[in-house]
Design a protein around this motif. Structure first.
Motif, mmCIF file in Angstrom:
data_model
loop_
_atom_site.group_PDB
_atom_site.id
_atom_site.type_symbol
_atom_site.label_atom_id
_atom_site.label_comp_id
_atom_site.label_asym_id
_atom_site.label_seq_id
_atom_site.Cartn_x
_atom_site.Cartn_y
_atom_site.Cartn_z
ATOM 1 N N ARG A 144 0.847 -1.206 0.000
ATOM 2 C CA ARG A 144 0.000 0.000 0.000
ATOM 3 C C ARG A 144 0.882 1.257 0.000
ATOM 4 N NH1 ARG A 144 -2.858 0.782 5.354
ATOM 5 N NH2 ARG A 144 -0.689 1.176 5.810
ATOM 6 N N GLU A 145 1.953 1.262 0.789
ATOM 7 C CA GLU A 145 2.866 2.412 0.818
ATOM 8 C C GLU A 145 3.523 2.624 -0.539
ATOM 9 O OE1 GLU A 145 5.705 2.046 4.015
ATOM 10 O OE2 GLU A 145 4.124 1.475 5.425
ATOM 11 N N ALA A 146 3.953 1.545 -1.168
ATOM 12 C CA ALA A 146 4.574 1.647 -2.491
ATOM 13 C C ALA A 146 3.566 2.164 -3.508
ATOM 14 C CB ALA A 146 5.134 0.287 -2.920
ATOM 15 N N TRP A 147 2.322 1.683 -3.422
ATOM 16 C CA TRP A 147 1.261 2.164 -4.306
ATOM 17 C C TRP A 147 1.059 3.676 -4.110
ATOM 18 C CZ3 TRP A 147 -3.185 4.785 -3.463
ATOM 19 C CH2 TRP A 147 -4.063 4.904 -4.538
ATOM 20 N N ALA A 148 1.003 4.128 -2.845
ATOM 21 C CA ALA A 148 0.802 5.554 -2.556
ATOM 22 C C ALA A 148 1.944 6.393 -3.120
ATOM 23 C CB ALA A 148 0.659 5.779 -1.049
ATOM 24 N N PHE A 149 3.161 5.876 -3.023
ATOM 25 C CA PHE A 149 4.319 6.569 -3.587
ATOM 26 C C PHE A 149 4.157 6.735 -5.098
ATOM 27 C CE2 PHE A 149 8.450 6.149 -5.703
ATOM 28 C CZ PHE A 149 9.122 7.242 -5.175
ATOM 29 N N LEU A 150 3.775 5.658 -5.788
ATOM 30 C CA LEU A 150 3.596 5.724 -7.239
ATOM 31 C C LEU A 150 2.393 6.582 -7.611
ATOM 32 C CD1 LEU A 150 4.387 2.029 -8.218
ATOM 33 C CD2 LEU A 150 5.888 4.035 -8.424
ATOM 34 N N ALA A 151 1.331 6.518 -6.811
ATOM 35 C CA ALA A 151 0.141 7.331 -7.081
ATOM 36 C C ALA A 151 0.463 8.815 -6.973
ATOM 37 C CB ALA A 151 -0.984 6.961 -6.118
ATOM 38 N N ASN A 152 1.392 9.165 -6.101
ATOM 39 C CA ASN A 152 1.828 10.549 -5.989
ATOM 40 C C ASN A 152 2.584 10.987 -7.240
ATOM 41 O OD1 ASN A 152 2.048 12.996 -4.436
ATOM 42 N ND2 ASN A 152 4.201 12.488 -4.097
ATOM 43 N N LEU A 153 3.341 10.073 -7.828
ATOM 44 C CA LEU A 153 4.074 10.369 -9.059
ATOM 45 C C LEU A 153 3.169 10.383 -10.285
ATOM 46 C CD1 LEU A 153 7.251 8.105 -8.658
ATOM 47 C CD2 LEU A 153 7.075 10.576 -8.242
ATOM 48 N N HIS A 154 2.138 9.552 -10.272
ATOM 49 C CA HIS A 154 1.282 9.345 -11.442
ATOM 50 C C HIS A 154 -0.175 9.193 -10.988
ATOM 51 C CE1 HIS A 154 -0.003 6.616 -14.936
ATOM 52 N NE2 HIS A 154 0.126 7.834 -15.429
ATOM 53 N N PRO A 155 -0.827 10.300 -10.596
ATOM 54 C CA PRO A 155 -2.179 10.215 -10.028
ATOM 55 C C PRO A 155 -3.206 9.512 -10.922
ATOM 56 C CG PRO A 155 -1.260 12.392 -9.653
ATOM 57 C CD PRO A 155 -0.311 11.670 -10.572
ATOM 58 N N THR A 156 -3.123 9.686 -12.219
ATOM 59 C CA THR A 156 -4.118 9.030 -13.075
ATOM 60 C C THR A 156 -3.931 7.522 -13.093
ATOM 61 O OG1 THR A 156 -2.768 9.414 -15.036
ATOM 62 C CG2 THR A 156 -4.478 11.042 -14.555
ATOM 63 N N GLY A 157 -2.722 7.050 -12.882
ATOM 64 C CA GLY A 157 -2.477 5.607 -12.827
ATOM 65 C C GLY A 157 -3.083 4.950 -11.608
ATOM 66 N N ALA A 158 -3.323 5.733 -10.565
ATOM 67 C CA ALA A 158 -3.890 5.191 -9.324
ATOM 68 C C ALA A 158 -5.332 4.736 -9.511
ATOM 69 C CB ALA A 158 -3.811 6.242 -8.223
ATOM 70 N N ASP A 159 -5.974 5.211 -10.561
ATOM 71 C CA ASP A 159 -7.373 4.854 -10.808
ATOM 72 C C ASP A 159 -7.527 3.595 -11.643
ATOM 73 O OD1 ASP A 159 -8.313 7.020 -9.363
ATOM 74 O OD2 ASP A 159 -8.232 8.351 -11.104
ATOM 75 N N ARG A 160 -6.450 2.903 -11.922
ATOM 76 C CA ARG A 160 -6.537 1.680 -12.716
ATOM 77 C C ARG A 160 -7.512 0.712 -12.074
ATOM 78 N NH1 ARG A 160 -0.488 0.279 -14.795
ATOM 79 N NH2 ARG A 160 0.033 2.403 -15.337
ATOM 80 N N ARG A 161 -8.201 0.007 -12.909
ATOM 81 C CA ARG A 161 -9.152 -1.001 -12.451
ATOM 82 C C ARG A 161 -8.867 -2.296 -13.176
ATOM 83 N NH1 ARG A 161 -10.934 0.736 -7.962
ATOM 84 N NH2 ARG A 161 -12.106 2.639 -7.983
ATOM 85 N N ALA A 162 -9.046 -3.366 -12.501
ATOM 86 C CA ALA A 162 -8.974 -4.688 -13.117
ATOM 87 C C ALA A 162 -10.388 -5.218 -13.101
ATOM 88 C CB ALA A 162 -8.055 -5.602 -12.316
ATOM 89 N N HIS A 163 -10.935 -5.440 -14.257
ATOM 90 C CA HIS A 163 -12.303 -5.936 -14.304
ATOM 91 C C HIS A 163 -12.450 -6.893 -15.471
ATOM 92 C CE1 HIS A 163 -13.040 -3.157 -17.627
ATOM 93 N NE2 HIS A 163 -12.392 -2.274 -16.900
ATOM 94 N N GLY A 164 -13.533 -7.595 -15.452
ATOM 95 C CA GLY A 164 -13.812 -8.529 -16.529
ATOM 96 C C GLY A 164 -13.225 -9.899 -16.256
ATOM 97 N N ARG A 165 -13.521 -10.790 -17.171
ATOM 98 C CA ARG A 165 -13.076 -12.169 -17.089
ATOM 99 C C ARG A 165 -12.453 -12.559 -18.410
ATOM 100 N NH1 ARG A 165 -14.391 -15.011 -12.873
ATOM 101 N NH2 ARG A 165 -15.794 -14.141 -11.372
ATOM 102 N N LYS A 166 -11.515 -13.473 -18.353
ATOM 103 C CA LYS A 166 -10.864 -13.959 -19.560
ATOM 104 C C LYS A 166 -11.906 -14.502 -20.540
ATOM 105 C CE LYS A 166 -7.275 -17.073 -21.136
ATOM 106 N NZ LYS A 166 -6.316 -18.090 -20.763
ATOM 107 N N ASN A 167 -12.861 -15.255 -20.015
ATOM 108 C CA ASN A 167 -13.973 -15.770 -20.811
ATOM 109 C C ASN A 167 -15.215 -15.009 -20.393
ATOM 110 O OD1 ASN A 167 -12.367 -17.836 -22.057
ATOM 111 N ND2 ASN A 167 -12.392 -18.868 -20.077
ATOM 112 N N SER A 168 -15.680 -14.101 -21.235
ATOM 113 C CA SER A 168 -16.705 -13.131 -20.846
ATOM 114 C C SER A 168 -18.007 -13.754 -20.366
ATOM 115 C CB SER A 168 -16.983 -12.167 -21.992
ATOM 116 O OG SER A 168 -17.444 -12.882 -23.120
ATOM 117 N N GLY A 169 -18.366 -14.948 -20.801
ATOM 118 C CA GLY A 169 -19.604 -15.565 -20.353
ATOM 119 C C GLY A 169 -19.471 -16.336 -19.067
#
Length: 191
Positions: A144-169
């Motif tokens: 979490r600390e490392a993430w916060a450090f990177l989010a400070n450098l690149h605020p738009t990158g902090a909003d990344r989302r992982a969603h979906g499934r490899k097989n959509s159904g």
């Protein structure tokens, strides 16, 4: 909600033996659990020296651990998981539910990687971990600390989302009644 994760495990040919798992939620909650099903005879000397002494001994079965983890994230319809070099951590965590196709229906099928994000940003030196490393909760806190450090450098990158499934159904099967899918191996006793 974001969750920063780490696990400790014993890597064996064709398998990962989960030792412990730690998560830190974006809202400040923390989750830590140890497995009572570890086969220490397969552990390397390094794991025996660096991981085992840090365990608190309050272990639970993998099945109970999977339900506790599911309860920790329950109600979050869009969890985002972050780890540091998380490939093995993610495989260990996913294994608690029986596999990718058995993840809780709202879980993404991937974990975002702090190190990959750092490389994209020129690989800046991340903050030093001041707590004891190789303890899953301490390492999740540091992630979490490392993430916060990177989010400070690149605020738009902090909003990344992982969603979906490899097989959509594909519909997750963990806790079949909640997800509308079939019961996982953990539920049927086959896992």
């Amino acid at each position: 909600m974001k969750y920063w994760i780490d696990t400790e495990f014993i890597a064996k040919p064709f398998a990962i033996d989960l030792v412990s798992v730690g998560l830190v939620a974006e809202d400040g909650r923390e989750f830590y659990a140890e497995s009572s099903q570890v086969d220490w005879s397969k552990a390397s000397p390094w794991t025996l020296q660096n991981v085992r002494p840090q365990l608190d001994g309050k272990a639970m079965s993998l099945e109970d651990l999977s339900y506790a983890l599911g309860d920790f994230t329950h109600g979050d319809e869009h969890p985002v998981f972050w780890g540091y070099f998380p490939a093995w951590d993610w495989v260990a965590l996913v294994g608690l539910f029986g596999g990718l196709e058995e993840l809780p229906f709202h879980y993404p099928q991937l974990c975002l990687d702090i190190k990959q994000w750092a490389i994209e940003l020129g690989d800046p030196q991340l903050p030093r971990q001041t707590s004891s490393p190789h303890h899953a909760l301490n390492d999740a806190r540091w992630t979490r600390e490392a993430w916060a450090f990177l989010a400070n450098l690149h605020p738009t990158g902090a909003d990344r989302r992982a969603h979906g499934r490899k097989n959509s159904g594909q519909v997750g099967g963990w806790r079949g009644a909640l997800s509308g899918g079939r019961p996982s191996p953990m539920e049927t006793g086959a896992g």
